[in-house]
Write a protein that holds these residues in place. Structure first.
Motif, short mmCIF file in Angstrom:
data_model
loop_
_atom_site.label_atom_id
_atom_site.label_comp_id
_atom_site.label_asym_id
_atom_site.label_seq_id
_atom_site.Cartn_x
_atom_site.Cartn_y
_atom_site.Cartn_z
N GLU A 135 0.63 5.47 -0.58
CA GLU A 135 -0.27 6.60 -0.76
C GLU A 135 0.50 7.91 -0.85
N ASN A 170 0.88 -1.18 0.00
CA ASN A 170 0.00 0.00 0.00
C ASN A 170 0.91 1.22 0.00
N ARG A 222 -9.27 -3.37 -4.92
CA ARG A 222 -8.41 -4.36 -4.26
C ARG A 222 -9.00 -5.77 -4.32
N ASP A 261 -1.06 -1.66 -4.33
CA ASP A 261 -2.26 -0.85 -4.20
C ASP A 261 -1.85 0.62 -4.19
#
Length: 164
Positions: free
Chosen positions: A39, A37, A138, A69
């Motif tokens: 971001e 992940n 996801r 992701d």
């Protein structure tokens, strides 16, 4: 349920390096997926540091299924994308030593830029391939990774059965 206890903590970043605060690398033991992940906004140095951490996990776990992701990550520069495809992905493939299935979750408007200028050679290593799938969600990415593993297992079994 994502289980992280088998992974050492991500404390390898230099003191004061906050660009990796929005990077989380974990292992989903139920689905046997290395999950990344990431971001926010990141620069070239952060990209290299983050993928260095990812490679440490790949060396430790040798996962055949990886989920990136990036649905909340801002776009990166083209030269950084090229670096990932030219150096990171081939390194993952050679480290795992088997076919690797890589699902990338990102908004559709960023996908075209992701695959521009790829000739595909960097996604092959002998008879092994790194196969990439773009997903918007996801759950869709996890489903694709599990489906690909099942297909690969059936193909492998069929190949062994024919040779027997």
């Amino acid at each position: 349920m994502i289980q992280q206890e088998t992974l050492p903590p991500l404390s390898m970043q230099p003191e004061g390096n906050s660009c990796l605060e929005n990077l989380d690398i974990s292992y989903d033991a139920d689905n046997e997926v290395l999950v990344v992940n990431w971001e926010g906004e990141i620069n070239s140095e952060c990209i290299r540091n983050g993928y260095t951490l990812l490679m440490k996990r790949v060396q430790l776990l040798r996962p055949r299924k990886i989920l990136l992701d990036f649905h909340n990550r801002l776009s990166i520069r083209r030269r950084d994308q090229r670096w990932v495809f030219s150096y990171v992905f081939p390194n993952i493939l050679s480290t795992v030593g088997d076919n690797v299935f890589l699902a990338i979750v990102l908004p559709v408007e960023l996908y075209h830029g992701l695959v521009t200028d790829i000739n595909g050679d960097e996604l092959m290593n002998g008879n092994d391939f790194l196969i990439i799938h773009h997903a918007l969600y996801r759950a869709e990415a996890i489903r694709w990774l599990n489906d690909m593993e099942a297909i690969a297992a059936r193909a492998s079994y069929a190949g062994v059965s024919k040779g027997a």
